[in-house]
Design a protein around this motif. Structure first.
Motif, PDB file in Angstrom:
ATOM      1  N   VAL A  69      43.256  33.371  41.343  1.00 56.76           N
ATOM      2  CA  VAL A  69      43.837  35.470  42.088  1.00 56.76           C
ATOM      3  C   VAL A  69      44.494  35.718  41.858  1.00 56.76           C
ATOM      4  O   VAL A  69      44.827  36.849  41.899  1.00 56.76           O
ATOM      5  CB  VAL A  69      43.564  34.585  43.782  1.00 56.76           C
ATOM      6  CG1 VAL A  69      44.894  35.835  44.472  1.00 56.76           C
ATOM      7  CG2 VAL A  69      42.402  34.012  44.175  1.00 56.76           C
ATOM      8  N   SER A  70      45.893  35.231  41.233  1.00 57.69           N
ATOM      9  CA  SER A  70      46.986  36.155  41.301  1.00 57.69           C
ATOM     10  C   SER A  70      46.877  36.806  39.836  1.00 57.69           C
ATOM     11  O   SER A  70      47.606  37.292  39.486  1.00 57.69           O
ATOM     12  CB  SER A  70      47.990  34.621  41.302  1.00 57.69           C
ATOM     13  OG  SER A  70      48.320  34.245  40.124  1.00 57.69           O
ATOM     14  N   ILE A  71      46.190  35.900  38.928  1.00 54.18           N
ATOM     15  CA  ILE A  71      45.814  37.208  37.735  1.00 54.18           C
ATOM     16  C   ILE A  71      44.598  37.566  38.094  1.00 54.18           C
ATOM     17  O   ILE A  71      45.105  39.308  37.547  1.00 54.18           O
ATOM     18  CB  ILE A  71      44.846  35.847  36.484  1.00 54.18           C
ATOM     19  CG1 ILE A  71      45.570  34.323  36.399  1.00 54.18           C
ATOM     20  CG2 ILE A  71      44.164  36.532  35.279  1.00 54.18           C
ATOM     21  CD1 ILE A  71      44.946  33.285  35.742  1.00 54.18           C
ATOM     22  N   TYR A  72      43.617  38.113  38.912  1.00 48.04           N
ATOM     23  CA  TYR A  72      42.641  39.175  39.509  1.00 48.04           C
ATOM     24  C   TYR A  72      43.686  39.749  39.807  1.00 48.04           C
ATOM     25  O   TYR A  72      43.399  41.638  39.872  1.00 48.04           O
ATOM     26  CB  TYR A  72      41.873  38.854  40.415  1.00 48.04           C
ATOM     27  CG  TYR A  72      40.667  38.867  39.446  1.00 48.04           C
ATOM     28  CD1 TYR A  72      39.205  39.347  38.842  1.00 48.04           C
ATOM     29  CD2 TYR A  72      40.627  36.474  39.291  1.00 48.04           C
ATOM     30  CE1 TYR A  72      38.959  38.955  37.996  1.00 48.04           C
ATOM     31  CE2 TYR A  72      39.697  36.681  38.840  1.00 48.04           C
ATOM     32  CZ  TYR A  72      38.811  37.648  37.868  1.00 48.04           C
ATOM     33  OH  TYR A  72      38.112  36.884  37.123  1.00 48.04           O
ATOM     34  N   VAL A  73      44.765  40.122  41.141  1.00 45.76           N
ATOM     35  CA  VAL A  73      45.644  40.851  41.510  1.00 45.76           C
ATOM     36  C   VAL A  73      46.513  41.801  40.731  1.00 45.76           C
ATOM     37  O   VAL A  73      47.149  42.224  40.369  1.00 45.76           O
ATOM     38  CB  VAL A  73      46.992  39.736  42.766  1.00 45.76           C
ATOM     39  CG1 VAL A  73      47.900  40.834  43.502  1.00 45.76           C
ATOM     40  CG2 VAL A  73      45.905  39.274  43.997  1.00 45.76           C
ATOM     41  N   GLY A  74      47.073  40.537  39.649  1.00 49.48           N
ATOM     42  CA  GLY A  74      47.941  41.593  38.708  1.00 49.48           C
ATOM     43  C   GLY A  74      47.194  41.869  37.908  1.00 49.48           C
ATOM     44  O   GLY A  74      48.099  42.955  37.560  1.00 49.48           O
TER      45      GLY A  74
END
Length: 1064
Positions: A250-255
């Motif tokens: 999720v942090s990759i997509y948000v980033g």
């Protein structure tokens, strides 16, 4: 009438009315007709009740949580699709490759080829999941996953081979996850923890590998201890590890989304188009000169000569190009994806360069002493496929947990396919996002040297790279624990099945079922992977093993679908054999694309395990698809054989061996089967049969025992074939039925082997020799060849090879070539290999014996058979007194047996009268034989001695031609020309045809004994039985006289068809 009377009346008609009123034993009145079979055929309600209470445990092993909670009430499986299949599959599929290598794969292969790599791998697993869903929903699948499905679908050989490959793949996966965790630890979390360090750039790689080995071994030991203590704790930690994976993704997509508006600041220093390592740049100083501390002097940023002088000469590339800064994360809206579309493969030692930046050309390559970012291995499309594929494995996690699912046949297909779709979308979108957000030089920087040692994918994460670093570390640790938990239990399941003898020890464990020995072996194999120490080298190894496993899952589904087995009824209906074959083809292609030599090694290992199980493993019947394939192939071949009679060139002995059992169900003449095994150089069919006297309904158990006796004897003699037992009231009828019904289609026996009725004159069973003659007649009527070994107990066993000697063939009449072919087949066996071959044939007075010998030698030359040839001349001679005497004895005995029924008292009287007959012969008395009962009775076993030589001399007065086959015309002609011949007084009432036959037997026996007394085996034409059954006993006497004085005789009677040819 009250109900009690009614009950009494109803129960009175039951067979078992003693239990009629017993509540425990009283069967449903509506099923009274079936009550006697309830023990073997239970009521449907009872069957359904047992199925409803079915508990799906691991085959051959207890669940470990169950042992740890002894005394607690067992809970029924309650897990649904989401918790039982979907999330475990996600946890097993998402792993170390996503965080450590996917960015590097995208940077090297480019977005387009990266999408191709991910798409091919995801298609492979999706097609395999479809096949697996079909198999998993075709009945209940206990824990064991892929091994159970393959072994029960393709048989123990394939199941064992692929099961061990799957075990090795899972074990090496554990090693790969541990190496990934240690790489994250030493590269990104605690670089100072490195034990080994190198002062020279060339030794940094070796030092890092040694660090990986040390820390990897320590981590493996700790994980193994945790798994050994209790799998319950591993399962409880699994949810935490899964949460880490999801948060990281999720942090990759948000980033990536945030980078479109506010890209993170990670500057990359470039010299020309070459990337500079961020470790060498202090305080983001990216320039040609740097202020020397405590001095007002400017020095070059780096000096390739490693000199200490400040004014040392600089590198030519350093002088010609300028420093510049670029952003590692230009952002989603930057359009950097256009640069990252195409591949940029590098060789080992190449500098990571940015093609869009200007650079002056230089003639010499960069030195490793310079602070550039170098490629550590040579990259290619095939290499990247092998490295990436482990990131899509783990699709079996749901099927492994089928015992915990509320509805496994619904949950496994839905959960597995949804998990693959989810992961495939994540991987494909990640490829695009990485290519659209991150600069190409950073993508190709495997270890993040250009961004000061940060994890490349972490630079994109939001809010901080530590989310990815910590999350990926725990997720890889969790995946390693799952592998080390599953692999020993898979090995234990294989060992418990007892299909691989040397693995039996690994089926044992602690009292609670914990696979102690399997855990130890798994840790040792995983340590081998740790010692390799390179993630990029371990990944292709487990790729091979997983691909081979998936290949056979697809093969199993395709095979079952094409065979259309009645039991193939999967609840999952969205499958097709073409999809399975496509998946199998992709698996095979990926194996050779990623690493052809690893693929060959994996196939060799699987083949060796397959052959080992085939020859030494325990026999299992699991209703597998290979057995079904064999049945289909056999059916097809039998139908093809029915298209026409076999050609002479394809003739081979399809043998039916008739064995007789004694009262204790032991074979009376086991050497018959030994002899049949020595004939099997023809590789034909072998059926071993026997007849049990009695009624089938009462003697079924005896028939089964007889079949087991035949089976054990065949195993002992290593005879490959079939056994058959027929129950009949009379043995002769049973043998007749067996000869008529044995075999199927074109695989019917064409040759019958049976023993000679030993001591038939003194036999307690007078029917034995009659059964023998009846069998000869039946084989003749069925146009089958017949082999009768005489004195079979003297034939050599398979452990007694003949070191010298001859096999003699007496070719009297042509029988289709059986006499020529049989010695050739026997000499292919080690027992008869060193024996020579001699062929004798008989010439009459008018025959040219010299020409016959030449013609026979030419015939054998064209047959490609090496043998010595001899033509024996049989001159016309008088019928000797010895012949008359043997004929008289034979006829007297025959008439006596027809007139009397011999009881025990009669035989005693016969013995005493036999003494009178012997005294009479010694005193030279004449034999009187008229129409009445004979006055002198001979002993049943009386056999005259060899006639004196003077009785065997030729007589020129009476020339009687001896023919082996007497036609009606020849017989009448003989009687007309010899009607006036004198016959010794006392013999004139005898049947002249018997005299002629006895004369032939005596003369032939004299010649055969003279020529073949030292032969290892004598093959001889067997004359046919008389058409009139009254002469049956005479026929036995003729055969006895014909073979007297010979140690080993094989009587051969052809089936009427040619079995050998001179043509190619």
């Amino acid at each position: 009438m009250d109900q009690g009377d009614g009950n009494s009346k109803i129960s009175s008609v039951y067979i078992n009315n003693t239990h009629g009123m017993d509540d425990d034993d009283f069967y449903d009145r509506n099923l009274a007709l079936f009550e006697e079979e309830m023990d073997t055929r239970p009521k449907v309600s009872s069957l359904l009740n047992r199925l409803a209470n079915y508990t799906n445990l691991t085959q051959g092993a207890k669940e470990h949580e169950e042992a740890e909670s002894i005394g607690e009430k067992k809970k029924s499986p309650q897990m649904g699709t989401f918790m039982g299949v979907y999330l475990p599959c996600l946890q097993n599929i998402f792993g170390v490759i996503l965080f450590l290598r996917l960015t590097w794969v995208v940077g090297s292969a480019g977005v387009l080829q990266g999408l191709c790599i991910v798409f091919i791998c995801c298609c492979c697993t999706m097609l395999t999941a479809i096949s697996m869903s079909a198999i998993a929903t075709n009945g209940v699948v206990p824990a064991g996953g892929a091994y159970f499905m393959i072994s029960r679908s393709l048989g123990p050989e394939f199941g064992g081979a692929v099961g061990l490959c799957f075990y090795l793949g899972t074990t090496f996966a554990g090693a790969m996850y541990i190496l990934g965790a240690i790489e994250i630890l030493l590269m990104y979390i605690a670089p100072k923890a490195a034990i080994f360090e190198s002062k020279h750039p060339e030794g940094e790689g070796a030092a890092m590998l040694n660090n990986m080995r040390v820390y990897g071994s320590i981590c493996l030991l700790l994980m193994s201890l945790l798994v050994f203590v209790g799998v319950k704790y591993v399962n409880k930690l699994a949810s935490i590890f899964l949460a880490c994976v999801i948060v990281s993704i999720v942090s990759i997509y948000v980033g990536a989304l945030v980078s479109a508006f506010r890209p993170p600041r990670f500057p990359v220093c470039m010299l020309g188009n070459r990337t500079i390592s961020g470790h060498e740049i202090d305080d983001n100083h990216c320039g040609k000169t740097i202020m020397v501390q405590n001095q007002d002097t400017m020095a070059p940023t780096f000096d390739p000569s490693s000199g200490t002088e400040l004014n040392a000469s600089c590198d030519e590339y350093f002088n010609s190009n300028n420093f510049s800064k670029i952003e590692a994360i230009p952002g989603l809206a930057s359009g950097i994806i256009s640069e990252n579309l195409w591949s940029a493969y590098l060789s080992k030692g190449d500098v990571v360069e940015k093609g869009s930046l200007h650079s002056s050309l230089v003639s010499h390559p960069a030195s490793t002493h310079q602070p550039y970012v170098f490629a550590d291995i040579t990259t290619s499309f095939t290499l990247l496929v092998g490295i990436f594929f482990p990131s899509v494995t783990g699709i079996m996690a749901g099927s492994n947990r089928s015992g915990d699912l509320k509805d496994a046949q619904r949950s496994i297909p839905i959960g597995t396919i949804l998990a693959i779709l989810t992961t495939s979308i994540v991987y494909l979108s990640s490829v695009v996002l990485f290519g659209a957000c991150i600069d190409g030089v950073v993508l190709r920087d495997k270890f993040g040297d250009s961004v000061k040692g940060n994890l490349v994918v972490g630079t994109l994460a939001w809010p901080t790279p530590w989310v990815i670093v910590i999350g990926s570390f725990f997720s890889t640790c969790g995946a390693g624990l799952q592998s080390l938990t599953g692999a020993p239990r898979l090995l234990q399941a294989i060992a418990k099945d007892n299909i691989i003898p040397f693995l039996r020890v690994f089926g044992h464990g602690k009292a609670n079922g914990e696979p102690t020995w399997a855990m130890l072996l798994t840790a040792l194999i995983a340590e081998l992977g740790i010692l390799i120490a390179s993630l990029d080298l371990v990944a292709p190894i487990l790729t091979m093993f997983f691909l081979m496993c998936y290949l056979f899952v697809n093969l199993a589904c395709a095979l079952q679908t094409l065979l259309r087995s009645p039991n193939w009824r999967p609840r999952f209906s969205y499958y097709h054999w073409t999809l399975s074959f496509l998946g199998m083809t992709i698996c095979l292609a990926l194996m050779f694309i990623s690493s052809w030599y690893y693929a060959i090694v994996a196939m060799v290992i699987a083949s060796m395990i397959y052959k080992y199980i085939e020859y030494h493993g325990a026999e299992k019947e699991w209703g597998d698809g290979i057995r079904g394939l064999s049945l289909s192939a056999a059916r097809y071949a039998l139908l093809r054989l029915e298209e026409g009679p076999p050609h002479t060139k394809n003739w081979r002995p399809q043998v039916l061996v008739l064995l007789k059992l004694d009262e204790d169900a032991h074979v009376k003449s086991p050497r018959l089967l030994t002899f049949a095994s020595q004939l099997k150089a023809g590789k034909g069919l072998t059926i071993v049969g026997t007849v049990v006297s009695g009624n089938f309904l009462q003697s079924y158990g005896e028939a089964l025992a007889a079949e087991q006796t035949l089976k054990h004897l065949m195993d002992k003699e290593r005879v490959k074939g079939f056994y058959q037992c027929i129950v009949a009231q009379k043995p002769r009828e049973g043998i007749s039925h067996m000869i008529q019904s044995s075999g199927l289609g074109g695989m019917k026996p064409n040759t019958v082997v049976m023993g000679w009725p030993h001591a038939w004159r003194q036999s307690e069973d007078p029917q034995a020799w009659k059964t023998f003659i009846n069998t000869v007649r039946v084989t003749t009527a069925a146009h089958l060849a017949l082999l009768v070994p005489k004195n079979i107990s003297l034939f050599p066993s398979n452990s007694e090879p003949c070191t010298e000697g001859y096999i003699d063939v007496w070719w009297i009449v042509h029988d289709g070539g059986m006499l020529m072919l049989l010695p050739f087949l026997l000499r292919q066996h080690k027992v008869w290999r060193k024996c020579g071959m001699r062929i004798f044939t008989v010439a009459q007075m008018e025959d040219n014996s010299i020409q016959m010998k030449k013609d026979l030698a030419t015939f054998l030359y064209h047959l490609r058979i090496e043998a010595e040839v001899e033509v024996v001349e049989m001159h016309d001679s008088d019928i000797s007194a010895y012949t008359y005497e043997r004929t008289l004895m034979m006829e007297q005995r025959s008439q006596m047996l027809r007139q009397m029924r011999l009881s025990k008292s009669d035989r005693e009287r016969e013995v005493s009268s036999g003494r009178i007959a012997r005294l009479c012969m010694e005193n030279g008395c004449r034999f009187a034989y008229g129409q009445s009962r004979p006055q002198v009775i001979f002993l049943l076993d009386s056999t005259p001695q060899t006639p004196p030589k003077e009785t065997q001399t030729d007589s020129s007065e009476h020339h009687r031609r001896v023919q082996m086959t007497w036609t009606k015309e020849k017989t009448s002609q003989y009687r007309a020309t010899h009607s006036g011949c004198s016959t010794p007084e006392g013999f004139r009432d005898m049947d002249h045809s018997n005299v002629r036959r006895m004369h032939t037997a005596v003369k032939l026996n004299e010649v055969i004994v003279n020529k073949s007394h030292d032969a290892r085996l004598v093959l001889l034409n067997m004359p046919g039985p008389p058409k009139n059954t009254d002469g049956d006993e005479n026929y036995m006497e003729f055969l006895e006289v014909l073979t007297e004085g010979l140690e080993r005789v094989l009587l051969v009677r052809g089936g009427g068809s040619e079995v050998i040819t001179i043509y190619s």
